[in-house]
Design a protein around this motif. Structure first.
Motif, PDB file in Angstrom:
ATOM      1  N   TRP A  47       0.863  -1.200   0.000  1.00 23.67           N
ATOM      2  CA  TRP A  47       0.000   0.000   0.000  1.00 23.67           C
ATOM      3  C   TRP A  47       0.886   1.233   0.000  1.00 23.67           C
ATOM      4  N   ASN A  57      -8.577   6.244   9.895  1.00 20.42           N
ATOM      5  CA  ASN A  57      -9.324   5.290   9.072  1.00 20.42           C
ATOM      6  C   ASN A  57      -8.388   4.356   8.321  1.00 20.42           C
ATOM      7  N   ASN A  58      -7.236   4.887   7.901  1.00 22.13           N
ATOM      8  CA  ASN A  58      -6.267   4.042   7.211  1.00 22.13           C
ATOM      9  C   ASN A  58      -5.731   2.951   8.121  1.00 22.13           C
ATOM     10  N   LEU A  61      -8.284   0.321   8.413  1.00 22.25           N
ATOM     11  CA  LEU A  61      -8.342  -0.457   7.176  1.00 22.25           C
ATOM     12  C   LEU A  61      -7.161  -1.430   7.090  1.00 22.25           C
ATOM     13  N   GLU A  62      -5.972  -0.987   7.518  1.00 24.63           N
ATOM     14  CA  GLU A  62      -4.809  -1.883   7.536  1.00 24.63           C
ATOM     15  C   GLU A  62      -5.116  -3.154   8.316  1.00 24.63           C
ATOM     16  N   PHE A 122      -7.044   3.660  -4.943  1.00 26.62           N
ATOM     17  CA  PHE A 122      -7.867   3.998  -3.774  1.00 26.62           C
ATOM     18  C   PHE A 122      -7.758   5.497  -3.538  1.00 26.62           C
ATOM     19  N   LYS A 145     -14.221   3.988  -1.288  1.00 26.30           N
ATOM     20  CA  LYS A 145     -14.693   3.590   0.035  1.00 26.30           C
ATOM     21  C   LYS A 145     -13.966   2.343   0.521  1.00 26.30           C
ATOM     22  N   SER A 146     -13.679   2.323   1.816  1.00 26.28           N
ATOM     23  CA  SER A 146     -12.937   1.208   2.410  1.00 26.28           C
ATOM     24  C   SER A 146     -13.679  -0.111   2.254  1.00 26.28           C
ATOM     25  N   GLU A 147     -14.979  -0.094   2.479  1.00 25.70           N
ATOM     26  CA  GLU A 147     -15.754  -1.329   2.382  1.00 25.70           C
ATOM     27  C   GLU A 147     -15.686  -1.914   0.981  1.00 25.70           C
ATOM     28  N   LEU A 150     -12.271  -3.536   0.469  1.00 23.07           N
ATOM     29  CA  LEU A 150     -12.196  -4.834   1.147  1.00 23.07           C
ATOM     30  C   LEU A 150     -12.952  -5.908   0.366  1.00 23.07           C
TER      31      LEU A 150
END
Length: 784
Positions: A47, A57-58, A61-62, A122, A145-147, A150
């Motif tokens: 990343w 938030n990162n 997410l990690e 991203f 978006k993170s979701e 994923l």
């Protein structure tokens, strides 16, 4: 000078002086098993984001990403990321996450790297990057978006896992089974017998714990907090009665095992044996009488062609086979790459003795949860790794998809496998597996297999079973081991110069396990009982620490300059003479055993050992000639590139660090900042990276074990432990002024030395440049 040179020693080789610099020493090569387990998982996540640690938030997410792929590497510097990616093995498989702006800059450089298989943009505004992203085929999606990220990575992981699974499908030809074993059959047989060995306690003792696996994880990821947390979680929660849960829930343990089975990784399968045995036990306990199941499988055109050409033959699945009781919906939308085609596998299985077990996941999980009710019509059926199937039907559909019907078979359907297993069970002769590996042209795996056996077999047994050489095999034979003598080299690694290290490596490669090499005397047990005569080559200090019982049965050759310390007959005052003596003794004992084998009528072994003995000194002569050819007289190139590196936490705002980077950036060659100790270590020891390094570490946030590792790197000239909050300590600099003074003072000395070296070479231009740098530093020292 030590033992007199024998008549077989290499002639016309100029000996290096006994005070050869140890800085030229080469490390003893890693054992094959170490190399085999360097990468634990199939996929790696990388990343790149300049602000990756500025956003909470990162970080969240990690953590969630690591639920899918444990090994996640983050970068906030494009250049470092680019260098890291370019130095990865082509066998790695990397998912790469990058911001839109950084992607524009780095993708033209790294997009075509074979190791990168999927790219994700991203960013906050995907619409800004749609046009330029069309030029890069590996971009899977542009996401904000993170979701969504994923979900996309999970889908792609399943997709690419399916493709990798196809590589673990092997075809066994249904030919006359009485013929001499060919490469295809030996490749099939060794793996089947190896699984038999792993799953049974009748050959070697069953593992009582997962300690060996945890040690391996620590060895390769000791500085990775996520792997350390993984170990803690595993130690707290693993229960052998829940092994299936660990297999089906996308755990790191499952990912380790899946990769090891797919690639037939002998080392990792030995370390994961406890897990395999626990799964096998659960499958047997819940064995089904029959099953009619389905699976979607992506296959390459090569896979398709192989099955077409072998329609009446057999398929073998290296790993666990997950299937469904309901026919799946499938379409061409499932395929993202035109080089793959979709195959619907339909399997019929009726259990008989000799078959690998298969069982229903839902029944096993429900039983463990004390709930026998299963209202779900769609159940998952797992077939044990190594399952073999007969091809019943293979036909193409109108929409370029395929139907493949298979029937599960037992060992008795394949007489060649049944016979080999019966022989193994009756004789317990594990050299059968080593021989099959040899005959399948996998010498490296044969060495790895033997290496593990030497650790696992009781000390009163031969550590490595002798490998029998069939006359009809085309594989290049591995050197026979000495039956009566064991050579041991220990505690010499730090004394090896370039020539001696190359000689030792050559001797080890020629003589198989007859020569064991240890870095430290503590690594081998001198009290081990052995029927063999032992010849030990070591230092005086190490030899003196061995037990008296060991000394009585061993002949010891010692590296020692002091004539008063060791008997003249045993003493060698330089490393090259000692290695020459090792070569002489190897020659002597191979010739003695060749004569003995000849008297006993074993002409094959006698001829092989005699040929090997005669090659020993000629191979060492080639080593010398190669090193002489590749060595520049007595004046190696001067390396004047100097790098200033800071290892510090991301949120460390200590002004001294920023000030120092500014002061020295125009004097040193490069300035780098690292936040992760592992990334920093990897950057410095990269093969292509040879700069002289001055390293400052803010030790508040890094383990001492990590810091010590840097001091052993050859190109790290100075390491400064810095902690402004520390009390006065001889090893730690707590005053910013002292840090700058010591750093500047050492740099002045460094550039002065370089200037003097260039002067001696009459290279006045470079000498002037070095002296001017030293002068600039003197001015900085005076002004501040």
């Amino acid at each position: 000078m030590g033992v007199e040179t024998s008549q077989h020693r290499i002639v016309n080789i100029k000996k290096s002086p006994s005070n050869t610099s140890v800085n030229t020493a080469l490390p003893i090569p890693k054992s094959p098993s170490d190399i085999e387990i360097e990468y634990l998982e199939t996929f790696t996540l990388v990343w790149l984001d300049q602000h990756i640690d500025d956003d909470e938030n990162n970080r969240i997410l990690e953590k969630r990403l690591r639920q899918y792929i444990t090994y996640l590497v983050t970068f906030d510097n494009q250049k470092l990321c680019e260098q890291w990616l370019q130095n990865r093995s082509t066998d790695e498989k990397i998912f790469f996450i990058v911001t839109g702006e950084s992607g524009k800059k780095i993708l033209p450089i790294i997009h075509d790297l074979r190791s990168i298989i999927a790219i994700y943009i991203f960013c906050w505004r995907p619409e800004l990057h749609i046009n330029w992203a069309k030029a890069y085929s590996k971009i899977r999606n542009i996401i904000s978006k993170s979701e969504e990220l994923l979900e996309q990575i999970l889908r792609d992981k399943i997709y690419f896992e399916n493709i990798e699974d196809a590589g673990g499908i092997k075809i066994l030809s249904n030919q006359d089974q009485n013929e001499i074993l060919n490469l295809e059959k030996t490749s099939f047989l060794w793996y089947q017998l190896f699984l038999e060995l792993l799953l049974s306690s009748s050959y070697i003792q069953s593992p009582t714990s997962s300690t060996a696996l945890l040690q391996i994880i620590l060895r390769y990821h000791a500085n990775n907090e996520n792997f350390l947390n993984l170990i803690k979680e595993f130690e707290k929660t693993y229960d052998k009665e829940d092994a299936i849960q660990w297999l089906i829930n996308n755990t790191p343990l499952e990912r380790f095992l899946t990769k090891a089975l797919r690639e037939q990784n002998i080392s990792m399968l030995f370390y994961l044996r406890f897990f395999l045995m626990d799964i096998h036990s659960q499958l047997i306990t819940h064995q089904l009488e029959s099953a009619h199941v389905y699976r979607k499988q992506l296959m390459s055109s090569t896979n398709i062609a192989q099955i077409q050409n072998n329609r009446n033959d057999y398929l073998v699945f290296n790993g666990f086979l997950f299937t469904s009781t309901q026919p799946p919906d499938y379409s061409l939308d499932d395929i993202d790459d035109i080089q793959y085609q979709l195959v619907l596998i339909e399997i019929y299985a009726e259990y008989r003795d000799g078959m690998p077990p298969f069982a229903c996941v839902q029944q096993m999980v429900n039983v463990n949860n004390n709930n026998n009710n299963n209202n779900n019509n769609d159940s998952t059926i797992i077939f044990m790794c190594g399952s073999i199937f007969k091809i019943i039907l293979f036909e193409e559909n109108h929409n370029s998809t395929w139907n493949l019907q298979l029937s599960l078979i037992d060992d008795k359907n394949l007489s060649v496998l049944n016979d080999q297993k019966e022989t193994l069970r009756q004789t317990k002769d594990l050299s059968i597996i080593a021989n099959l590996l040899e005959r399948s042209d996998q010498r490296n795996k044969a060495n790895i297999f033997s290496e593990h056996l030497s650790r696992l077999l009781p000390s009163n047994k031969s550590l490595t079973p002798p490998i029998k050489r069939p006359a009809n095999t085309k594989a290049k034979p591995q050197p026979l081991s000495l039956k009566n003598v064991q050579f041991i080299v220990t505690d010499l690694s730090k004394h090896l110069n370039k020539f001696a290290a190359a000689m030792l490596s050559t001797l080890q490669s020629m003589t198989n396990d007859s020569l064991l090499i240890y870095d430290n005397g503590s690594d081998f047990d001198s009290d081990v009982t052995s029927d063999k005569r032992i010849l030990l080559f070591s230092t005086a200090q190490c030899a003196s620490s061995t037990t008296e019982s060991f000394k009585q049965k061993a002949q010891i050759f010692i590296l020692e300059e002091d004539t008063n310390k060791v008997d003249l007959k045993q003493r060698f005052d330089n490393i090259e003479d000692l290695i020459f003596e090792l070569a002489d003794q190897l020659y002597r004992y191979y010739m003695l055993e060749a004569k003995e084998d000849s008297k006993q009528g074993d002409t094959y072994s006698a001829k092989e050992k005699e040929d090997l003995a005669n090659r020993i000194h000629s191979e060492l002569k080639n080593v010398f000639q190669n090193i002489s050819t590749n060595t520049v007289d007595d004046k190696p190139t001067i390396n004047s590139r100097t790098t200033f590196i800071q290892l510090k936490p991301r949120r460390d705002t200590d002004p001294i660090m920023k000030t120092m980077r500014k002061l020295y950036k125009n004097i040193v060659s490069d300035v780098f900042i690292f936040h992760d100790a592992e990334d920093c270590f990897g950057h410095i020891c990269t093969a292509e990276y040879s700069n002289i390094v001055f390293l400052i570490i803010n030790i508040q946030h890094y383990e001492e074990s990590s810091i010590t590792g840097f001091e052993f790197l050859e190109n790290v000239k100075h390491t400064y432990r810095y902690d402004p909050s520390s009390i006065v300590n001889d090893r730690i600099i707590c005053n910013p002024k002292n840090l700058r003074y010591r750093f500047t003072h050492d740099l002045i000395g460094h550039y002065n030395n370089l200037g003097n070296e260039f002067n001696q070479r009459n290279n006045t231009e470079n000498a002037k440049e070095m002296f001017l740098k030293a002068q600039q530093l003197c001015v900085l020292l005076i002004e501040r």
